[in-house]
Enzyme design. Structure first.
Site, PDB file in Angstrom:
ATOM      1  N   ASP A  10       0.830  -1.198   0.000  1.00 28.18           N
ATOM      2  CA  ASP A  10       0.000   0.000   0.000  1.00 28.18           C
ATOM      3  C   ASP A  10       0.870   1.256   0.000  1.00 28.18           C
ATOM      4  O   ASP A  10       2.089   1.198   0.235  1.00 28.18           O
ATOM      5  CB  ASP A  10      -0.908  -0.022   1.236  1.00 28.18           C
ATOM      6  CG  ASP A  10      -2.239   0.682   1.005  1.00 28.18           C
ATOM      7  OD1 ASP A  10      -2.351   1.438   0.026  1.00 28.18           O
ATOM      8  OD2 ASP A  10      -3.168   0.491   1.820  1.00 28.18           O
ATOM      9  N   ASP A  60     -10.702   2.572  -3.414  1.00 25.62           N
ATOM     10  CA  ASP A  60     -11.173   2.609  -2.028  1.00 25.62           C
ATOM     11  C   ASP A  60     -12.677   2.803  -1.987  1.00 25.62           C
ATOM     12  O   ASP A  60     -13.285   2.805  -0.919  1.00 25.62           O
ATOM     13  CB  ASP A  60     -10.497   3.763  -1.270  1.00 25.62           C
ATOM     14  CG  ASP A  60      -9.180   3.311  -0.655  1.00 25.62           C
ATOM     15  OD1 ASP A  60      -8.860   2.118  -0.755  1.00 25.62           O
ATOM     16  OD2 ASP A  60      -8.476   4.163  -0.081  1.00 25.62           O
TER      17      ASP A  60
END
Ligand code: DGJ
Length: 753
Positions: free
Chosen positions: A495, A565
Site C-alpha cells: 500500500d 477505495d
C-alpha cells in the site's frame, strides 16, 4: 472417355525438379521477395527507411536528406514496401517556421527553429541549449531495433530503441541518453518518444482521469490546436490521470468500429503525456518523464533511460483496442507471463476490523471464509508496531513487527491456522511510509523526503521515506525480505497512502536533488525486483489508496491491484469500465463490500457480487462476514461457486463492453473464453424510470453458426429457449426483466459441441 493424365517422375527427375523450383524462387522479381519477407523489422537501404510490422499494423520512419529521423506512417498494415518513398523534410514558405520544425521528426531535440513539444531538452556544460540530433547507425536484432543518433556537434548520443510485438499489434519505444562528452550535461526534459497520427484535423482524444475513490473516468474531447497535458506530479502514477491515450478519427470510432490509435506509458512516478495539435495541423503525442521540476545531471559516461511507451492501432474500435492491451499485458507484461495463475477469491479484513486486526478476529474471519470457498485470507492494516501503537493511522508505520498485544506469538499461529483451513495467507504492508510516531522515525528522522527548515507536511499522518537514498533503499529491502523469509506469505498488499510534498533530498548537492523524481521510482522497482527474485512465489497486490499506482511498468511487478477505495458497486461500474480501456481485467480485483459502507448507498447483495465478479480479476470480500445472516452466507457461497466456474473466461478471455454504465440506466459486459467454448454476460440496471423495459442486449464475439446452451443464474431472462445460435444471440439479442433500482443478472453460455 476422359483420361486423367498422371506424370511419373524418377528420383533423379524429382531432384532436378526441386533444383529448378529453388532457382525459380531465387529469380522471382524483388517485389515478390519483399512480400514474402516477414521479419517484423526491416531496413530498406536504398530508400533509407525502417519498416516495423505487426500482424495488422505498420510503423515506418526514415532518414531524411538532413540525416535526421523522420516519421512516415503509423496505422493499418501496408505490406508493399515500394509504396514508401524516402523521407524528406516538410516544405514551407512560411517565414516563421523552419522546414525541420514542421517535419514529423522521430525524436526531436529542442534546437533550431523547433517549437512543438520536444523529446529531449538539455543544457551542455558550456551553456549551449541547442540540440540537433542526427542519425549515426542502427542495429536490427529480431524484433528489436536500435537507432543511434547524436547531436550535430557534441558527443551527446541518443539511442532510440523499438520492440515490435507482432501478434499483439503493439510497438514499444524508449530512448537512452548518453553523455560521451567530458563534462556534465543537464537533462531538462527526457521523453520516451512521439507518436504521430496521419495529418489532419478533427481527431478526438479519449483519456482517463479521476480522483481518490473515483478512478479512471472516461472522457472524450475533440483535439484542437494547442496542447492537452495528462500528467502526474505526485511521485506515483496517480488516480488523477492514467498514462494512456486513444485517438480516433473524427470521433467516428465506437466499441466495435473505427480507427483508433492508442498508447500507454510505463512509469510509476511523475509522468507526462502531451497531446498536441500543431499550427501545421498535425496531431502528435509526446510522453515520458514529467519535465516539471525535472533536472538530471548526466556526468561523463553516464546515461539515462526513458520510460517505455507502448503504442497500438486498430480499425475495430475501442473494444478491440482494449482487448489488444489486455492480451498483451497477460502475455508480455505481467509476472509469470505468459500465463499467470488464476486470481483467487480472498477475504480482506480492512472493511471489518480496520486497525483492530488481531489473532483472534482474523481466525474468526478465516473460519467463516473457508466455508464460503474463499481461497486467501488477507490481513490488512493494524497488525504491526509497538504495543498498542497502531490503533489508528497516527502511529506505527515503519515498525514492521507484529504488535505483541495483538499477536502474542507472532504471525505464525494465524498463518498456520489459515493454512490448516486450506487457504493462502496475505499480508498488508506500506513499506515506503513512516509515521512520525514510530520507532523508525525517532531513530532516523533524516530518512524522510524533506527540505531542511521547511514544514514536513503530513498526509494521513505519515511522511514518505526517501527511497532514492541507498541506505533507505537497503533498509526497506532487508526489512521486507526478513518478513517474507520468516513468514509463509503468499500475497503482500503493497500500500501507499499519501502523495509527495516538499520533495527535498538534503544529503546530495542541490543540483542533484531533483533527480529524486527518477531515483525514488528506480529504487522502488529495484526493491520489488530483488524481493521477487528472492521470494519467487510471492505475489503483490498494488494499492495506492485504491488504484493510484498502476501503469505498464508497475504491472511487470504486481499480480493484482486494489481497484478503488470506493466500495460502492454502482460507482465501481464506471471505475471498472475505465480500467478496462487499458488494463487486463485479470489485474483489477472486484471488491464486495458491506452495505452501505462507502457512501450510504444500499445495493442488493446480488448486485454487489455480480459487479465484483464482472470486474474480471480476483474476487475480494471486504466485509464483516462474521456478522452475515445465514441467507447471505448461502448466497455468497453460491456466487463464489459461480465465479469459480467462469473465472478463467473472465481472466483470460475477451472482454466486450456491451452497454456503458455512463450512457443509459443499464450496463452490460460480456466475456468470451479464449477457445470460444464459454461466454458469460452480466447485466445491471441501476434506476428504471417510467416503467421502460430494459433495452435488448446484443452479444458479441460469438461464432455465428455455433449453438450455445444458456444457463441463466435466475429468472430474469425473458427468452425461453435454452439453446440458441451465435447469430441469434448477436443479432436478435436477449431481453431481460431488469426492474427498479439495482437489479442484476448473469447468463453463462456453453458452446454445444
Ligand atoms: C488504503 C487501502 O486502499 C485500503 O484498502 C486499506 O488497505 C487501507 N489503506 C489501510 O490503511
Amino acid at each position: 472417355m476422359h483420361f486423367k493424365r498422371v506424370t511419373y517422375l524418377s528420383p533423379c527427375q524429382k531432384g532436378l525438379f526441386v533444383l529448378q523450383a529453388i532457382a525459380i524462387l531465387l529469380l522471382l522479381p524483388p517485389v515478390l521477395k519483399a512480400a514474402s519477407n516477414d521479419a517484423p523489422i526491416r531496413y530498406l537501404p536504398e530508400a533509407k527507411i525502417f519498416i516495423m510490422e505487426t500482424d495488422h499494423t505498420s510503423y515506418v520512419f526514415g532518414i531524411n536528406e538532413q540525416n535526421a529521423l523522420q516519421n512516415l506512417y503509423w496505422g493499418k498494415k501496408i505490406s508493399r514496401e515500394d509504396d514508401f518513398s524516402q523521407a524528406h523534410t516538410a516544405e514551407t514558405r512560411y517565414p516563421l517556421e523552419s522546414q525541420e520544425g514542421m517535419t514529423n521528426e522521430e525524436y526531436a531535440g529542442w534546437g533550431g527553429m523547433r517549437y512543438t513539444e520536444p523529446c529531449l531538452k538539455v543544457t551542455m556544460a558550456d551553456g549551449v541549449r541547442d540540440l540537433v540530433l542526427k542519425y549515426v547507425s542502427h542495429q536490427v536484432k529480431g524484433d528489436t531495433l536500435e537507432v543511434l543518433t547524436k547531436d550535430m556537434n557534441y558527443d551527446l548520443f541518443v539511442t532510440l530503441t523499438y520492440q515490435v510485438f507482432p501478434h499483439h499489434d503493439i510497438i514499444r519505444k524508449n530512448t537512452t541518453i548518453e553523455n560521451r562528452t567530458k563534462q556534465t550535461v543537464v537533462v531538462e526534459s527526457a521523453q520516451s518518444g512521439v507518436w504521430y497520427v496521419p495529418p489532419g484535423v478533427g481527431y478526438r482524444l479519449t483519456y482517463l482521469s479521476g480522483r481518490w475513490a473515483g478512478e479512471n473516468q472516461v472522457t472524450q474531447e475533440t483535439i484542437h490546436q494547442g496542447k492537452k497535458v495528462l500528467e502526474s506530479r505526485r511521485m506515483v502514477t496517480s488516480q488523477q490521470a492514467t498514462p494512456w491515450f486513444a485517438i480516433d478519427y473524427h470521433g467516428e470510432a465506437n466499441e466495435e468500429y473505427g480507427r483508433v490509435w492508442f498508447g500507454a506509458l510505463g512509469w510509476s512516478g511523475n509522468w507526462k503525456i502531451v497531446v498536441e495539435q500543431t499550427p501545421n495541423q498535425q496531431v502528435r503525442v509526446v510522453g515520458g518523464f514529467n519535465d516539471f521540476d525535472f533536472s538530471y545531471q548526466l556526468k561523463p559516461g553516464e546515461s539515462l533511460k526513458t520510460p517505455e511507451f507502448y503504442g497500438g492501432y486498430t480499425d475495430q474500435g475501442f473494444g478491440k483496442a482494449s482487448r489488444i492491451m489486455h492480451h498483451f499485458e497477460l502475455a508480455e507484461i505481467l509476472p509469470h507471463r505468459p500465463m499467470p495463475r488464476l486470481r483467487p477469491v480472498s477475504s480482506n479484513s480492512w472493511c471489518a476490523t480496520e486497525f483492530a486486526a488481531n489473532e483472534e478476529n482474523q481466525k474468526q474471519f478465516a473460519a467463516v471464509a473457508a466455508k464460503l470457498g474463499v481461497e486467501l485470507l488477507m490481513m490488512d492494516d493494524g497488525w504491526f508496531g509497538a504495543r498498542g501503537a497502531r490503533k489508528d493511522d497516527h502511529a506505527g508505520l515503519g515498525d514492521w513487527y507484529p504488535d505483541p498485544d495483538k499477536f502474542p506469538n507472532g504471525l505464525k499461529p494465524l498463518i498456520d491456522y489459515v493454512h490448516g483451513l486450506g487457504m493462502e495467507f496475505g499480508l498488508w504492508i506500506e513499506p515506503e511510509m513512516v509515521n512520525p510516531d514510530s520507532n523508525l522515525y525517532r531513530q532516523h528522522p533524516d530518512w524522510v523526503i524533506n527540505f531542511p527548515g521547511r514544514p514536513r507536511t503530513q498526509g494521513r499522518n505519515q511522511l514518505m521515506l526517501n527511497l532514492a537514498r541507498e541506505d533507505v533503499k537497503e533498509w526497506v529491502f532487508n526489512t521486507f525480505d526478513k518478513l517474507l523469509t520468516e513468514n509463509d506469505i503468499k500475497v503482500v498488499k503493497w500500500d501507499m497512502n499519501r502523495h509527495i510534498s516538499e520533495p527535498g533530498w538534503p544529503e546530495v548537492p542541490p543540483v542533484e536533488q531533483k533527480e529524486i523524481w527518477v531515483k525514488y521510482v528506480a529504487n522502488l522497482y529495484g526493491i520489488l525486483d530483488r524481493l521477487r527474485a528472492k521470494h519467487p512465489s510471492i505475489e503483490i497486490e498494488s494499492s495506492q489508496s485504491g488504484g493510484g499506482r498502476v501503469d505498464l511498468e508497475f504491472l511487470k511487478r504486481i499480480e493484482t491491484m486494489n481497484s478503488s477505495d470506493n466500495g460502492d458497486s454502482f460507482d465501481l461500474q464506471r471505475i471498472g469500465e475505465g480500467y478496462s480501456f487499458v488494463y487486463a481485467p485479470k489485474v483489477t480485483d472486484g471488491s464486495v463490500e458491506d452495505n452501505p459502507r462507502t457512501n450510504g448507498r444500499s445495493t442488493p447483495l446480488k448486485f454487489r457480487f455480480l459487479q465484483g465478479i464482472s470486474m474480471g480479476g480476483g474476487l475480494e470480500l471486504c466485509c464483516d462476514i462474521r456478522k452475515w445472516p445465514t441467507a447471505d452466507l448461502d448466497a455468497a457461497k453460491e456466487m463464489i461457486g459461480y465465479y469459480k466456474v467462469i473465472r478463467r473466461t473472465l481472466q483470460e478471455g475477451d472482454l466486450y463492453r456491451l452497454d456503458s454504465p455512463g450512457d443509459v440506466d443499464i450496463s452490460a459486459k460480456e466475456y468470451v473464453a479464449p477457445d470460444g467454448k464459454q461466454a458469460v454476460i452480466f447485466a445491471f440496471r441501476h434506476s428504471q424510470q417510467f416503467l421502460y423495459q430494459a433495452p435488448t442486449i446484443y452479444l458479441r464475439g460469438l461464432d455465428d453458426r455455433a449453438l450455445y446452451r444458456l444457463q441463466p443464474i435466475d429468472g430474469k431472462l425473458s427468452e425461453k429457449q435454452r439453446v440458441l445460435s451465435g447469430a441469434y444471440l448477436m443479432n436478435h439479442g436477449l431481453d431481460f426483466k431488469l426492474e427498479g433500482d439495482f437489479d442484476s443478472t448473469s447468463v453463462l453460455f456453453e458452446k454445444v459441441e
